[in-house]
Design an enzyme around this catalytic site. Sequence first.
Site, mmCIF file in Angstrom:
data_model
loop_
_atom_site.group_PDB
_atom_site.id
_atom_site.type_symbol
_atom_site.label_atom_id
_atom_site.label_comp_id
_atom_site.label_asym_id
_atom_site.label_seq_id
_atom_site.Cartn_x
_atom_site.Cartn_y
_atom_site.Cartn_z
ATOM 1 N N GLY A 15 0.837 -1.200 0.000
ATOM 2 C CA GLY A 15 0.000 0.000 0.000
ATOM 3 C C GLY A 15 0.868 1.245 0.000
ATOM 4 N N GLY A 16 1.998 1.157 -0.684
ATOM 5 C CA GLY A 16 2.969 2.242 -0.670
ATOM 6 C C GLY A 16 2.534 3.495 -1.397
ATOM 7 N N PHE A 19 -2.354 7.119 0.997
ATOM 8 C CA PHE A 19 -2.133 8.359 1.752
ATOM 9 C C PHE A 19 -1.054 8.179 2.809
ATOM 10 C CE2 PHE A 19 -4.146 10.966 5.371
ATOM 11 C CZ PHE A 19 -3.313 12.036 5.126
ATOM 12 N N TYR A 161 -16.163 -0.335 5.922
ATOM 13 C CA TYR A 161 -14.704 -0.284 6.003
ATOM 14 C C TYR A 161 -14.215 -0.590 7.415
ATOM 15 C CZ TYR A 161 -10.018 1.769 6.081
ATOM 16 O OH TYR A 161 -8.674 1.984 6.256
ATOM 17 N N LYS A 165 -11.878 -3.722 8.517
ATOM 18 C CA LYS A 165 -10.587 -3.453 9.142
ATOM 19 C C LYS A 165 -10.471 -4.177 10.492
ATOM 20 C CE LYS A 165 -7.701 -0.687 8.182
ATOM 21 N NZ LYS A 165 -6.384 -0.797 7.493
#
Length: 565
Positions: A15-16, A19, A161, A165
């Site tokens: 996930g580089g 944000f 979400y 998570k």
Amino acid sequence: MATVDDQSKTCIVLGGTTFVGRCLVARLLKLGNWIVRLADSDQSLQLDPDHADDVFLNRAISTGRASYFHVDVCNKKSIINAIEGSSVVFYVDDDSSCNHDFFSGYTTTVLGVKNVISACQECKVKRLIYNSTADVVLDNSHDIQNGNETLLYATKFKNVYSELKAQAEATVLLANDMDGLLTCALRPSNVFGPGDKKILPSLVDVASSSWAKFIIGSDGNMCDYTYVENVAHALICADAALVSRMVSVSGKVFFITNLEPVGSWEFSLRMLEGLGYYRPMVKLPAVVLRLIVSLIKWMHSKTSSRNNSNSSVHNVVQLMSHTTTYDCSAAQHHIEYSPVVSLDEGISSTIESFSHLAKDSASVTLDELYEQSKMEQLLGGGEVAEILLWRDERKSFFCFCGVVSLFYWFFLCERTIVASTAQLLLLITFFLYGSSLLSTEMSSYLHFEVSETAMRNSVRNTINIWNGVSHVVRSLAKGRNWSLFTKVVVSLYFFKLFFVNSFPISLGIALAFSFIVFFVYEQYEEEIEGLIGILYELVRQYVVFETSLLLPNTSTQSSMSKDMR
């Protein structure tokens, strides 16, 4: 940081390009003792040549200190190809995976993290640090004050979400110390900063709409916010702690904030005022707004459509509705976390990076706002506006008393209009005769002058009105303009209905309203326009909803008629 061998200096940021991920990559590279691999679902890495961090990253890639891998978390082989040879994996994802439906979100978030864990175990990766969210304990119906890691997961999550998570975080923690893999998770609260795609854009969307006139919910609600660079710093601290203090960190979760709880509206208004938006004054209960937004969302769900502005309002309502503050003492003690950027510095940096979202018109002074009053423009900005808007309270009061006296004299007394006029003229005659007997010094106060310019303007206006009326009469006489004829007939009908049949009452109401309505509207212009905008939005959404229900029936009927043919 603890001293580590060459292999342990190689890390991968899954996930580089997200944000938080981009900020983490930049911080790792600036530390100078990391070889960083970026991995994400994009086929290639897109860099902005005008962005300082991207320029730095491009230089690191050219020197071999950084590299990019295309990874599909649903494909275990692509994960293995990216992480093989790394000693630590930072897994940083965002809510973009849940933009479509629950199934795709579950596949990428929950099943994806299971694939990452399996790949880490197979590749003998030593540490996995998962970037979760504080929303996993937030049920959106209760306040949280100084909540710590003993809080249970929410029983009813505020969105899909957060639920996914929570499942992914629990999976990561359960995998701790299996096949030599050490894991931990961080729960940052309300992450903001340059590149933010949620908090500040939602605030700007709301500030640009009719909702900008109101303070939503209680301005006493407190929230914890976390600057994005502090999140990146906390992730690096967690890795160092897993190396040196394994027992107290592995398998654990830690809340991360800026350690500076602040009022929700204080934070938001500082952001918006920094971008040139005005501060709202009227408070609107969050429960009322939540009902309105829920109604609009329900109508959109029935029509299978989405509205970004309503989504932004929903995000802001959730943010402002409750107090949500967290205790970070565990993170301070066990992973030695402390913010590297203060809240004030973070707000300033964020405002500067979002200058493209600033309000077009610069802030104006109170005098300029006063000159721009819509009511004053409507009334012509002259003497009438001065009186009806109570600019000079003494003059307006005397005018109001005079109008009331004339209204009583002509309409409320039991006399005809002719008799009232005759008696008024008689009083004026006596008044003028008496004034002639006064001294010259006293009579000077009764001397009136009209300038030539004012007289010319009055005559010119009278001529223009006369010419306009004659033009309308000629058009009606020709009998060709039916639109004009309809307007005149309707106007005359309403004039007869409201003025002729009940002229005294209508005139009295109009006079009273003229001295009240314009003044009240000017004082509460923004609030009234905000309410009108909200009502308009509700009506528009309802019309769209009803139209969408009728269209399928129409299409069905047309298809049936075609089949019959």
